[in-house]
Write an enzyme that holds these catalytic residues in place. Structure first.
Site, PDB file in Angstrom:
ATOM      1  CB  SER A 593      38.999  45.866  43.306  1.00 44.72           C
ATOM      2  OG  SER A 593      37.728  45.499  43.256  1.00 44.72           O
ATOM      3  CG  ASP A 604      46.161  33.171  50.295  1.00 45.60           C
ATOM      4  OD1 ASP A 604      46.825  33.902  51.292  1.00 45.60           O
ATOM      5  OD2 ASP A 604      44.844  33.667  50.041  1.00 45.60           O
ATOM      6  CE  LYS A 619      35.091  48.471  44.756  1.00 41.36           C
ATOM      7  NZ  LYS A 619      34.896  47.147  44.325  1.00 41.36           N
TER       8      LYS A 619
END
Length: 897
Positions: A593, A604, A619
């Protein structure tokens, strides 16, 4: 016995059970069982012959509840109606509660009651089958203001209770009458989720018997072997005359003979002396030595079996006590939780206590006395005392004290013996500066009837062991120069969420704490940082965004999509960068999460190298918490009870690059071998998990710090891993795990299991011996807490233990004698608060929109050790990166063989 005699015995049992004399009660129950053993079994409809076993222990079962039959409360139907409406309108999928969802609802509730298929027969399931396509209509009636019909919840739960009563009675009778042997080639399915349900009650009893055999053998294998004590006994018998077995050496009465001392490792002193007298008599009678040893071994085995029976009896009694303390509201919670989880694994329904626990978990503080409590044989026992807490300051609370009653301020004491731990905790908790009195049986009291009253003033308890912490590690580079690395251990993304209306005096912030640690690591000249998220199950979305912002300039961190396909972007708007050096994020299958948001964003941007298991948990959903009181008031429901709250999945996470973190998680740049990589962990293993998808990429500017070095770092790590003995051990463990997983059953042959246990022991000893022979140079390590960050310099160095051959999570997965996938007997029977820090935060639940949650569905990895294989290799990767960045020679394998 005639019916009148039977009735008299049963009446006596009932009277004694109400008097709470456990030993007398147990004795009479045993007498009753013996008297009824040869009674014919009456056929009473709708109950069956199996129920006769339950009748023998019915008073014991009834001891923990006023009624064996639970029914809906007056407001339960309205609560269910509201929950169903909120799920239909608010859930991300916008799926109506139709026949398809009804079937999922039915399956989830059936699974919640009987996950291992050891209670409900095929006949039971067929009886409930009518609800598969009707729960939708019952839960959402046509009249919008009418209550739902929740009677199916109680019909199924009451049948479950009946079946558990029958299993309990059967288990108690079987343990008392039978003595299992383990010399066949039988095997036990450790995970019965895929097994067919028992067709008849005889088949069901066979399932119970097989499970009991499995439990007995598991306990037996956990006991130390008798070999050493029998060798000592044999040598004493060879060298001794009969008198020396029973008389104290040198006439000192306070020192038992060596023969007796050897036996006391396996039995009480009294039994050991009795066995010594028996052995002396047999020697005088001229019995053969081998025959005497054989009889001693038989006696020891019998005593060990008796201890196993006591252990299992206590275990079944604990489960019985837990189940028999269920009330109507808890059944409703289990039922509506199943409805929520028909939509996805992270939607939920829970009551007031769960909401309060979320606030505690997120703020890392609570108001109470500062003691860890545990339920043990009906008593609430002190297991730990928090330093600096009211309990510790009183000097009157000690470990193993038993709490028997609780009083608020000057009010009357409320007896808490045999009370559920959750309810005891609720009585002990309370607002700051309020008084609570405890009636305690002192652990060191010579008289078990002794009592003392302790008065405590509640205060704020900081849960500092769950805060972010750090280490400074000094490692040599290829030229022998010491390089300092910083390691930040972040267990969760915590923040203040005052869902219970209470606010900590010092609000918690993950970002503030991590920033404090980073500044300290920079002050101590650390040239690289590892952010360890391996056991981070999530937490505050806001904190995950701001923590990411510590390492990058401003920009989008995570995208969030709602049911209407509207996409929002959560950004870091602070252009400053706290740390711009080499950074590695260490992850595992337990990183979930909010931790996946951080790892995904830093990957990224090319800001951090991700290292760890094959993927993170996966999740990628957002939940919101909606309290139900306002809705029940709007319907005119008059009740003093808190109707609870819903936690509903309303959005999905997407990385800045547009890929969802849902289901697939984050794939590391460098994957390290781990048993976690092949185990059934993660979102993919959860029922009704939402799908993975993508959206358009956000507009962000990459920093590309990792792209230039990632291929070389990966190549060198791969070479090290291939040549590393510890990773070779892990590969061996992976192969063993896959073999065990494929078998799906475990042997009930004692000799075979002992052989496997001995193989495991020898393997561990071989690894340990090889490890000690390496003479590895252990790095110098300094451990930092947030408090220590305020002090100049570093604390004294700690000695880091030798590198372990497997991680603790791997070891737990492969622990010998424990089934790989065996769950609790039933979800309702699970003690949700076996150990609670008056109270320890349990499941974290979010209370506001756009907040992530620390889900109970995510397995919690055990706390890491000071040094482990994956952390060691991550340190090497970071050292390589630092060397590349500074133009130094790359690091070498730091071993001195």
């Amino acid at each position: 016995m005639n019916k009148k005699q039977i009735g008299g015995v049963r009446q006596l049992v009932h009277i004694v059970s109400e008097m709470k004399f456990p030993l007398l009660f147990a004795a009479i129950c045993g007498l009753m069982a013996a008297l009824l053993a040869d009674e014919p079994t009456p056929v009473i409809s709708p109950r069956t012959a199996l129920d006769s076993a339950t009748n023998e222990v019915a008073p014991l079962i009834g001891k923990y509840t006023n009624s064996l039959i639970l029914s809906p409360s007056a407001e339960g139907g309205f609560v269910a109606r509201i929950v169903s409406q909120l799920l239909e309108r608010s859930h991300f999928t916008q799926h109506p509660l139709d026949d398809g969802m009804s079937a999922k609802f039915y399956e989830r509730y059936l699974e919640a009651l009987d996950p291992q298929r050891i209670y409900f027969t095929a006949v039971d399931a067929a009886r409930f089958e009518k609800y598969r396509t009707t729960l939708d209509e019952l839960t959402r009636p046509a009249n919008l203001r009418a209550p739902a019909d929740v009677r199916p919840a109680y019909e199924m739960f009451n049948r479950f209770l009946e079946r558990f009563d029958q299993q309990y009675a059967y288990a108690m009778q079987t343990l008392r009458k039978d003595r299992f042997t383990f010399d066949t080639e039988d095997r036990y399915p450790v995970n019965r989720r895929e097994e067919p349900r028992a067709v008849s009650e005889d088949d069901l009893k066979k399932v119970w018997r097989d499970r009991l055999r499995f439990e007995v053998l598991s306990e037996k294998l956990n006991l130390a072997p008798l070999t050493s004590v029998l060798n000592t006994v044999r040598s004493n018998l060879l060298a001794a005359n009969p008198d020396s077995l029973t008389l104290p050496p040198n006439g000192k009465a306070d020192r038992p003979p060596q023969f007796v001392t050897a036996l006391t490792n396996k039995m009480s002193l009294e039994k050991a002396r009795e066995l010594a007298r028996f052995s002396a008599d047999r020697l005088r009678a001229g019995d053969a030595l081998a025959e005497i040893v054989k009889q001693i071994e038989s006696r020891l085995e019998r005593d060990r079996y008796d201890e196993i029976v006591k252990t299992l009896t206590r275990r079944y009694n604990r489960t019985l006590r837990t189940l028999k303390q269920y009330d109507s509201d808890e059944v409703l919670q289990l039922y509506l939780d199943s409805l929520a989880k028909a939509y996805d694994p992270h939607s939920d329904y829970f009551g007031r206590a769960a909401t309060e626990n979320f606030s505690i978990s997120m703020s890392l503080s609570l108001f109470g006395i500062g003691a860890t409590l545990q339920s043990e044989d009906g008593y609430t026992v002190i297991r730990n005392v928090v330093p600096g807490s009211p309990a510790e300051k009183s000097k009157q609370i000690k470990v193993n004290d038993k709490i028997v009653a609780v009083a608020q301020a000057e009010g009357d004491f409320v007896d808490v013996v045999d009370e559920k731990l959750d309810k005891v905790v609720q009585q002990i908790r309370g607002p700051k500066n309020t008084k609570v009195r405890l009636n305690i049986i002192p652990a060191d009291a010579p008289d078990p009837s002794a009592r003392k009253v302790v008065t405590l003033i509640r205060d704020e308890i900081k849960l500092e062991d769950q805060e972010a912490k750090a280490k400074v590690v000094e490692l040599p580079d290829a030229q022998g120069n010491n390089i300092r690395l910083g390691i930040i251990d972040l267990p969760s993304f915590y923040a203040d969420f005052p869902t219970s209306g209470r606010r900590s005096s010092q609000p918690k912030s993950t970002t503030r704490d991590v920033a404090k640690l980073v500044k300290k690591l920079k002050e101590e000249k650390c040239e690289g940082i590892i952010l360890d998220l391996r056991r981070n199950g999530g937490g505050s979305l806001e904190e995950s965004v701001s923590v990411s912002g510590l390492f990058i300039k401003s920009g989008p961190i995570v995208q969030v999509r709602d049911p209407g396909n509207r996409v929002g972007v959560d950004r870091d708007n602070d252009p400053s960068v706290l740390y711009d050096g080499p950074l590695i994020v260490l992850t595992s299958r337990f990183s979930a999460s909010a931790s996946e948001i951080v790892a995904g964003a830093l990957q990224d941007y090319g800001r951090a190298l991700i290292v760890g298991d094959v993927s993170t948990h996966g999740k990628g959903t957002v939940q919101t918490l909606q309290e139900l009181a306002q809705f029940t008031r709007a319907l005119g429901v008059k009740s003093t009870n808190n109707p609870g709250a819903t936690k509903i999945t309303i959005r999905k996470f997407y990385r800045a690059s547009g890929a969802s973190t849902q289901l697939r998680g984050i794939t590391p740049d460098i994957i390290l071998p781990s048993v976690n990589n092949v185990a059934d962990f993660g979102e993919k293993s959860l029922t009704n998990a939402l799908a993975w998808d993508t959206i358009a990429s956000a507009d962000y500017e990459k920093v590309n710090l990792t792209a230039p070095v990632s291929p070389e770092l990966s190549r060198r790590s791969t070479e090290r891993v291939i040549a590393d003995r510890d990773f070779e051990y892990i590969q061996e463990d992976i192969r063993r795990y896959q073999k065990q997983k494929a078998e799906k059953t475990i042997s009930l042959n004692e000799a075979r299991r002992l052989h496997e246990k001995e193989e495991n022991k020898m393997r561990a000893e071989t690894r340990k011996k090889e490890l000690l022979q390496r003479h590895e140079i252990q790095p110098t390590t300094y451990e930092l807490t947030l408090k220590l960050c305020d002090q100049p310099g570093l604390p004294p160095a700690v000695v880091r233990s030798n590198i372990v051959a497997v991680t603790r999570a791997d070891k737990a997965t492969l622990d010998a004698g424990k089934p790989l996938t065996d769950k609790a007997q039933s979800a309702p029977a699970k003690d949700k608060a076996a150990t609670v820090t008056a109270s320890d935060p349990s499941t974290a639940k979010s209370d506001r929109d756009d907040q992530d949650d620390d889900s109970e569905d995510i397995p919690a990895e055990p706390a890491g050790v000071a040094a482990d294989v994956h952390l060691r290799e991550t340190e090497r990767i970071l050292l390589d990166w630092i060397s590349l960045s500074n133009g130094r020679p790359l690091s070498v394998n730091r071993r001195n063989n």
